[in-house]
Scaffold this active site. Structure first.
Site, PDB file in Angstrom:
ATOM      1  N   LYS A  67       0.850  -1.203   0.000  1.00  0.00           N
ATOM      2  CA  LYS A  67       0.000   0.000   0.000  1.00  0.00           C
ATOM      3  C   LYS A  67       0.880   1.246   0.000  1.00  0.00           C
ATOM      4  O   LYS A  67       1.751   1.399   0.854  1.00  0.00           O
ATOM      5  CB  LYS A  67      -0.899   0.004   1.245  1.00  0.00           C
ATOM      6  CG  LYS A  67      -1.950  -1.093   1.229  1.00  0.00           C
ATOM      7  CD  LYS A  67      -2.729  -1.121   2.532  1.00  0.00           C
ATOM      8  CE  LYS A  67      -3.631   0.073   2.679  1.00  0.00           C
ATOM      9  NZ  LYS A  67      -4.372   0.024   3.965  1.00  0.00           N
TER      10      LYS A  67
HETATM   11  C1  E4P Z   1      -7.626   0.625   4.514  1.00  0.00           C
HETATM   12  O1  E4P Z   1      -6.861  -0.268   4.768  1.00  0.00           O
HETATM   13  C2  E4P Z   1      -7.627   1.926   5.208  1.00  0.00           C
HETATM   14  O2  E4P Z   1      -6.354   2.151   5.720  1.00  0.00           O
HETATM   15  C3  E4P Z   1      -8.641   1.944   6.290  1.00  0.00           C
HETATM   16  O3  E4P Z   1      -9.857   1.370   5.839  1.00  0.00           O
HETATM   17  C4  E4P Z   1      -8.896   3.334   6.841  1.00  0.00           C
HETATM   18  O4  E4P Z   1      -9.996   3.248   7.704  1.00  0.00           O
HETATM   19  P1  E4P Z   1     -10.341   4.362   8.806  1.00  0.00           P
HETATM   20  O5  E4P Z   1     -10.759   5.602   8.078  1.00  0.00           O
HETATM   21  O6  E4P Z   1     -11.460   3.751   9.592  1.00  0.00           O
HETATM   22  O7  E4P Z   1      -9.100   4.564   9.610  1.00  0.00           O
END
Ligand code: E4P
Length: 224
Positions: free
Chosen positions: A86
């Site tokens: 990522k």
């Molecule tokens: C995906 O892996 C994102 O990092 C994650 O869904 C972010 O979610 P949040 O906005 O609840 O922190």
């Protein structure tokens, strides 16, 4: 549409993976830090739980493209199976996505808030983009952003999947499913909540009660 667990908690991942049709696990730095455990052993344990074929998403920390690439090498050399790196959609991130694409390392462009950043990431070679639906909802309309991204990818034949992320309720999951997201990544609680409806347990109990009243057993096995 893929269902991916957004968690680093091994117990939750094990439970969900046993019961639900899970395609993989996403992590991010906050999710990893929450577990308060050494990084690589945690990832290896998640890998053992989900097997080699399901995708495990791991996010870089560095700001500079060359360092992101180095981190990607470290993770892909340390963790077996299908690993997707990522990378945030900064300029440095886009450069890293291009460099990793040239090496055949799979990437997901994360922290996506706009359709055009998703477009750039897809052009750079990202295999996935992750629009942050709930965080966008706090500023505007997350479903619209997901919808526009899926349209752009489809119109321009871009081989990139929208793995919608950042959810706080099942309605948001439904909304992105309806506008064509290729996958969702959500917390274990939200994935379980997709099945919740007060009528289900009531209906199942009634079927069983009627059956037991006549046949005396809570099973159809060995019935004549
Ligand atoms: C995906 O892996 C994102 O990092 C994650 O869904 C972010 O979610 P949040 O906005 O609840 O922190």
């Amino acid at each position: 549409m893929k269902i991916v667990i957004d968690s680093g908690n091994v117990k939750e991942i094990r439970d969900l993976n046993e019961y639900f049709p899970i395609d993989g696990v996403t992590t991010n730095p906050s999710i990893i830090v929450k577990e308060q455990r050494p990084f690589l052993p945690l990832l290896k344990e998640i890998r053992n739980v989900i097997g080699e074929e399901k995708e495990l998403f791991v996010q870089v920390i560095s700001n500079k493209a060359e360092n992101m690439v180095e981190e990607a090498h470290y993770v892909t050399n340390s963790i077996s199976g299908e690993v997707v790196i990522k990378i945030p959609v900064t300029e440095e991130g886009i450069k890293a996505i291009k460099l990793l694409k040239a090496e055949g390392i799979r990437t997901l462009a994360t922290t996506v808030y706009t359709p055009m950043s998703a477009f750039v990431a897809a052009k750079a070679g990202a295999e996935y983009v992750a629009p942050y639906v709930n965080r966008i909802d706090n500023l505007g309309n997350g479903t619209n952003v997901v919808s526009e991204i899926t349209q752009i990818f489809s119109i321009h034949n871009l081989p990139c999947q929208v793995l919608a992320a950042s959810f706080k309720n099942v309605k948001q999951l439904l909304n992105v499913a309806l506008v064509g997201a290729h996958g969702i990544t959500a917390s274990p609680e939200l994935i379980k909540a997709m099945l919740e409806h007060s009528s289900v347990e009531k209906d199942v109990c009634k079927f069983r009660d009627e059956w037991v009243q006549l046949y005396g057993k809570e099973t159809i096995s060995l019935m004549v």
